[in-house]
Write a protein that holds these residues in place. Structure first.
Motif, PDB file in Angstrom:
ATOM      1  N   UNK A  15       0.843  -1.192   0.000  1.00 34.76           N
ATOM      2  CA  UNK A  15       0.000   0.000   0.000  1.00 34.76           C
ATOM      3  C   UNK A  15       0.880   1.245   0.000  1.00 34.76           C
ATOM      4  N   UNK A  16       0.482   2.250  -0.789  1.00 33.88           N
ATOM      5  CA  UNK A  16       1.129   3.548  -0.753  1.00 33.88           C
ATOM      6  C   UNK A  16       0.283   4.491   0.086  1.00 33.88           C
ATOM      7  N   UNK A  17       0.864   5.009   1.171  1.00 33.77           N
ATOM      8  CA  UNK A  17       0.224   6.032   1.990  1.00 33.77           C
ATOM      9  C   UNK A  17       0.920   7.357   1.680  1.00 33.77           C
ATOM     10  N   UNK A  33       2.485   9.844  10.396  1.00 34.14           N
ATOM     11  CA  UNK A  33       2.153   8.650   9.625  1.00 34.14           C
ATOM     12  C   UNK A  33       1.336   7.660  10.447  1.00 34.14           C
ATOM     13  N   UNK A  34       1.667   7.530  11.736  1.00 34.17           N
ATOM     14  CA  UNK A  34       0.896   6.616  12.587  1.00 34.17           C
ATOM     15  C   UNK A  34      -0.551   7.065  12.688  1.00 34.17           C
ATOM     16  N   UNK A  35      -0.763   8.381  12.816  1.00 31.67           N
ATOM     17  CA  UNK A  35      -2.117   8.902  12.961  1.00 31.67           C
ATOM     18  C   UNK A  35      -2.927   8.758  11.682  1.00 31.67           C
ATOM     19  N   UNK A  36      -2.276   8.860  10.537  1.00 36.88           N
ATOM     20  CA  UNK A  36      -3.009   8.871   9.263  1.00 36.88           C
ATOM     21  C   UNK A  36      -3.060   7.531   8.561  1.00 36.88           C
ATOM     22  N   UNK A  37      -2.281   6.560   9.026  1.00 38.69           N
ATOM     23  CA  UNK A  37      -2.292   5.251   8.366  1.00 38.69           C
ATOM     24  C   UNK A  37      -2.918   4.159   9.209  1.00 38.69           C
ATOM     25  N   UNK A  38      -2.991   4.368  10.524  1.00 37.39           N
ATOM     26  CA  UNK A  38      -3.501   3.325  11.402  1.00 37.39           C
ATOM     27  C   UNK A  38      -2.457   2.295  11.777  1.00 37.39           C
ATOM     28  N   UNK A  39      -1.249   2.475  11.287  1.00 31.53           N
ATOM     29  CA  UNK A  39      -0.160   1.566  11.641  1.00 31.53           C
ATOM     30  C   UNK A  39       0.442   1.978  12.982  1.00 31.53           C
ATOM     31  N   UNK A  41       3.317   2.889  15.794  1.00 31.72           N
ATOM     32  CA  UNK A  41       4.535   3.682  15.694  1.00 31.72           C
ATOM     33  C   UNK A  41       5.752   2.787  15.500  1.00 31.72           C
ATOM     34  N   UNK A  42       5.741   1.631  16.127  1.00 30.63           N
ATOM     35  CA  UNK A  42       6.878   0.717  15.954  1.00 30.63           C
ATOM     36  C   UNK A  42       6.980   0.231  14.509  1.00 30.63           C
ATOM     37  N   UNK A  43       5.827  -0.007  13.869  1.00 30.23           N
ATOM     38  CA  UNK A  43       5.832  -0.416  12.463  1.00 30.23           C
ATOM     39  C   UNK A  43       6.335   0.711  11.570  1.00 30.23           C
ATOM     40  N   UNK A  44       5.916   1.932  11.881  1.00 26.27           N
ATOM     41  CA  UNK A  44       6.367   3.095  11.108  1.00 26.27           C
ATOM     42  C   UNK A  44       7.876   3.263  11.250  1.00 26.27           C
ATOM     43  N   UNK A  45       8.376   3.154  12.475  1.00 23.04           N
ATOM     44  CA  UNK A  45       9.810   3.328  12.704  1.00 23.04           C
ATOM     45  C   UNK A  45      10.625   2.280  11.954  1.00 23.04           C
ATOM     46  N   UNK A  46      10.157   1.038  11.952  1.00 25.44           N
ATOM     47  CA  UNK A  46      10.856  -0.006  11.218  1.00 25.44           C
ATOM     48  C   UNK A  46      10.846   0.279   9.720  1.00 25.44           C
ATOM     49  N   UNK A  47       9.716   0.759   9.228  1.00 24.57           N
ATOM     50  CA  UNK A  47       9.622   1.098   7.807  1.00 24.57           C
ATOM     51  C   UNK A  47      10.576   2.241   7.461  1.00 24.57           C
ATOM     52  N   UNK A  48      10.724   3.196   8.364  1.00 22.43           N
ATOM     53  CA  UNK A  48      11.634   4.321   8.129  1.00 22.43           C
ATOM     54  C   UNK A  48      13.086   3.837   8.131  1.00 22.43           C
ATOM     55  N   UNK A  49      13.443   3.019   9.103  1.00 30.03           N
ATOM     56  CA  UNK A  49      14.810   2.504   9.189  1.00 30.03           C
ATOM     57  C   UNK A  49      15.170   1.710   7.941  1.00 30.03           C
ATOM     58  N   UNK A  50      14.193   0.985   7.406  1.00 32.78           N
ATOM     59  CA  UNK A  50      14.447   0.123   6.251  1.00 32.78           C
ATOM     60  C   UNK A  50      14.238   0.831   4.917  1.00 32.78           C
ATOM     61  N   UNK A  82       4.417   0.806   1.810  1.00 30.97           N
ATOM     62  CA  UNK A  82       4.345  -0.189   2.877  1.00 30.97           C
ATOM     63  C   UNK A  82       4.022  -1.566   2.332  1.00 30.97           C
ATOM     64  N   UNK A  83       4.981  -2.454   2.452  1.00 34.51           N
ATOM     65  CA  UNK A  83       4.782  -3.854   2.072  1.00 34.51           C
ATOM     66  C   UNK A  83       5.376  -4.709   3.192  1.00 34.51           C
ATOM     67  N   UNK A  84       4.544  -5.231   4.076  1.00 30.73           N
ATOM     68  CA  UNK A  84       5.069  -5.997   5.219  1.00 30.73           C
ATOM     69  C   UNK A  84       5.887  -7.205   4.796  1.00 30.73           C
ATOM     70  N   UNK A  85       5.587  -7.785   3.650  1.00 28.36           N
ATOM     71  CA  UNK A  85       6.350  -8.946   3.191  1.00 28.36           C
ATOM     72  C   UNK A  85       7.794  -8.554   2.881  1.00 28.36           C
ATOM     73  N   UNK A  86       7.969  -7.419   2.222  1.00 24.47           N
ATOM     74  CA  UNK A  86       9.325  -6.942   1.903  1.00 24.47           C
ATOM     75  C   UNK A  86      10.054  -6.527   3.178  1.00 24.47           C
TER      76      UNK A  86
END
Length: 290
Positions: A15-17, A33-39, A41-50, A82-86
């Motif tokens: 998904x593209x947010x 991003x956490x407020x607007x995506x429903x994800x 904060x830990x998921x957002x931080x991991x996505x940012x790091x990666x 955001x692609x949790x598989x990747x």
């Protein structure tokens, strides 16, 4: 005020947010991003790091945003690919073979991208090299090998080095040799060590020499060099003459191999543009012995 857009890229996982911010927005990038995506904060931080979050600011080019506490400005747009598989992939680790200061030579294992994508760069050689040097060296890609392939890759660490090495590549003054298992007995082919077939409307030349034929598995080991840099050149050329690379998932038939793509960039040689003499790097991999 903010404008949010969510677009499905792959109905299975991706998904593209996208969020654009107006005046008076006090949010940090992670909070926004956490407020607007429903994800979480830990998921957002991991996505940012990666490397899956991008900041589009004013007239600047989009750039990866890794710092969760970045304060947003009016007009900023955040994009989260955001692609949790990747993001869940644990990539194979590259090895530094030679460190020449201005540039390094690395062994890239199969399954590792040379360069990241919009969905992240933690599965890329370029990011691993940045982290290896603890962000103290810039990384400039000057050539690539396919994700499915393994082998040696040169990375530059400053713009002069990138320009010099790119110039050597354009003039065919860097020797790159590949070990390739192809299906069938190539010694019976009339190609005589040369494949000169246009690809994508452009000239393309591959030279090769026979190393040995394996009658038990009906395959031939060759060492190949390319004199042009077309997309998937070695793989397409051998497929075109009826001897596809073993394990190639895209080109050829009857060439399945459980060990994956049997193509290794095993040797690189060049005269160092910074006065270090003749540089040669070579690797020996099990199954490709001469």
């Amino acid at each position: 005020m903010q404008i949010s857009r969510q677009a499905s890229i792959d109905p299975m996982t991706a998904t593209l947010h996208e969020v654009t911010f107006g005046p008076g927005c006090p949010d940090t990038a992670c909070d926004a991003l956490a407020a607007r995506t429903g994800l979480s904060k830990s998921s957002i931080k991991q996505a940012m790091i990666k490397g899956a979050v991008w900041l589009c600011r004013s007239k600047s080019k989009p750039r990866r945003l890794r710092k969760a506490t970045t304060i947003l400005k009016a007009g900023d747009t955040l994009q989260l690919y955001y692609d949790p598989a990747i993001l869940a992939v644990s990539p194979p680790i590259a090895d530094c073979v030679r460190d020449l200061g201005h540039y390094t030579i690395w062994f890239k294992p199969a399954g590792l991208l040379t360069q990241g994508t919009r969905y992240g760069d933690h599965c890329s050689l370029a990011r691993q090299v940045e982290q290896y040097f603890k962000m103290k060296r810039n990384v400039f890609l000057v050539h690539r090998i396919d994700r499915e392939a393994s082998g040696l890759v040169i990375l530059a660490h400053n713009q002069p080095a990138a320009a010099k090495i790119s110039g050597l590549l354009q003039k065919n003054r860097i020797e790159k040799e590949y070990a390739v298992w192809v299906r069938g007995d190539l010694t019976q082919s009339p190609s005589n060590g040369r494949i000169d077939l246009d690809l994508d409307g452009k000239t393309a030349l591959t030279r090769f020499r026979f190393i040995r034929y394996d009658p038990e598995k009906d395959r031939t080991l060759v060492h190949a060099q390319i004199h042009t840099g077309r997309l998937h050149q070695i793989r397409r050329h051998f497929s075109h003459i009826g001897f596809p690379v073993m394990g190639d998932p895209r080109y050829g038939r009857g060439n399945h191999c459980p060990e994956g793509l049997q193509l290794v960039a095993f040797r690189i040689a060049l005269d160092c543009p910074f006065g270090n003499g003749h540089i040669e790097a070579k690797i020996n991999l099990k199954g490709f012995e001469t």
